[in-house]
Design an enzyme around this catalytic site. Sequence first.
Site, short mmCIF file in Angstrom:
data_model
loop_
_atom_site.label_atom_id
_atom_site.label_comp_id
_atom_site.label_asym_id
_atom_site.label_seq_id
_atom_site.Cartn_x
_atom_site.Cartn_y
_atom_site.Cartn_z
N ASP A 244 38.47 50.43 34.00
CA ASP A 244 38.17 49.57 35.14
C ASP A 244 39.45 48.98 35.71
O ASP A 244 40.52 49.02 35.09
CB ASP A 244 37.23 48.43 34.71
CG ASP A 244 35.82 48.93 34.43
OD1 ASP A 244 35.50 50.04 34.87
OD2 ASP A 244 35.05 48.19 33.78
N LYS A 266 36.59 49.43 40.70
CA LYS A 266 36.01 49.13 42.01
C LYS A 266 36.66 47.88 42.58
O LYS A 266 37.04 46.98 41.83
CB LYS A 266 34.50 48.93 41.88
CG LYS A 266 33.73 50.13 41.34
CD LYS A 266 32.25 49.83 41.31
CE LYS A 266 31.46 51.02 40.79
NZ LYS A 266 31.67 51.24 39.36
N MET A 380 30.63 36.83 37.80
CA MET A 380 30.77 37.46 39.12
C MET A 380 30.16 36.59 40.22
O MET A 380 29.55 37.09 41.17
CB MET A 380 30.15 38.86 39.12
CG MET A 380 30.80 39.81 38.14
SD MET A 380 29.97 41.42 38.02
CE MET A 380 28.44 40.95 37.19
#
Length: 566
Positions: A244, A266, A380
């Site tokens: 990641d 991402k 998040m």
Amino acid sequence: RYYPAFIDVRGRRCVVIGGGALGEEKVVKLLECDARVIVIAPEVTSVVKGLAAKGKVEWLMRQYRSGDLAQAFIAIASTEDDEIDRQIYGEAEERNVLLNVVDVTHLCTFIAPSVARRGEVTVATSTGGASPALARTFREKLESSRILEYADLAPVLARGRAELRQRKLRVAPDHWQSCITEELLDLVQRGAMNEVADCPESEVEEDLSNVEKVSLVGAGPGEPELLTVKGLRLLETADVIVHDRLINNRLLAMARPDAEVVDVGKIPGGGRRQSDINNFLISTARQGKRVVRLKGGDPFVFGRGGEEADALVAAGVPFEVVPGVTSAVAAPAYAGIPLTHREHASSFTVVTGSLSGKGGGNSPDWETLAKTPGTLVILMGWRNLSDIAAKLIANGRSGATPSAVVSWGSEPWQMTATGRLDSIADIAKSQGLEAPATVVVGDVVRLRERLNWFESLPLLGRRVLVTRTRNQAGLLSRHLGELGATPIEIPTIDVRPPHDYSKLDEALAEVSEFDWIVFASANAVRAVYDRLVATGRDSRSLHGVSVATIGPATADAIVSLESLPI
């Protein structure tokens, strides 16, 4: 008596003792195989002289002496001197060096066959030393027959096998045998490759025999030492590491030097699609490569590890899950905030805040969460923190509830902001916090004032350059990390064994004639001690010699080797 095998000598030290015609023949054949050739002889043929002048071989213009086989992979002797041959054999046995003494079978630990080559095919013939002439006759008859012409099929068959491997297909074991026919040989030799038929589809099936396992490994919140023991073992042995965006570079540095490292992280509004990541994991595992999918935190906690595991199952690719320390627990802990405490909270709830602004679907039920007792942890949720706080307050949670935002939890640049729920978003932004961030809502935040252990470390946030060798930097880097610093290892030196130990061996053979040995570094201590052991000696070789060291670390290295005198 002899086990037939082909030896890879590329780049390896191969010693040829003797410079006559037989020695020349061996030198030339070794060079054809890209060996690193050392010739030891007072006189050599003109061919060997020419090779030495061009730097193709190293020529030691003297007789053999003990120690010449140090670090040798194989040795070939053609001295025609029985006494020297026996001495060479004795050293070869002592050093476990493969030895061929030309035409002296009882002193050989390997023999060189008579070889016929055509293209990619090599055929070796041996009589076990009984009659080299007979072996040569076999080779000559083979070279003059049509049998060796079948070697022309090797490139064609190799391309066919490679194509099937690339397409993940396989055929029955006897398929290739049935392809080797006079008809195919005639087509290849005429260059009529367009007439060569493809493999019938009925003989082809999907090949899953070489599929490797994919390991979904949780990397933890950021601090490399929070990686699990199993996760570290898999990381150190992986062929391919798929990671990641936020994975700590110090974790990636633990990979093998030759491992392929692929960033599939991402970013908001971009990055690789999840379907592309799934397909890459599947295709790489089918290439027979060991894959570690390194994911921040825990793979199955808001990490989409479940989706990747589901795709692997559908493709028939085996997988395993190595749990990691989730930032939902680690970030508050590094901020001095326990999620549960007998006087404040007996439970905690973890939710994602990334969907809070979208409504419906899988968005958290903020009405229920506002009324749920205990600690609330939101991952998040940085971008939507103001909305999240407003929804919690609108559904009954007090605006005065103690809250905290932990940015880059467990990293040396960690920052934490605390305040009331109704103002925590503004406070965090005013103090310069940023994503990734973990939000904690609940009375346990009050404990941070007393339990803030990590952000009190004296070197927190400092970057320290460590220039020692890779092998020696670890201890210093670990101490710096314990004080909160980020060690950056950039070795300015690299200690490697020499290609030729002859000078050191000569000095150690005469060491008793010296009064002092001065060691300038711990590396020197280890190098000398290892060489003593490798040559069948021990500390008694240094009897009567005084030892001096430069620096305390060098002295400690001497002390740690208890068999050396001080």
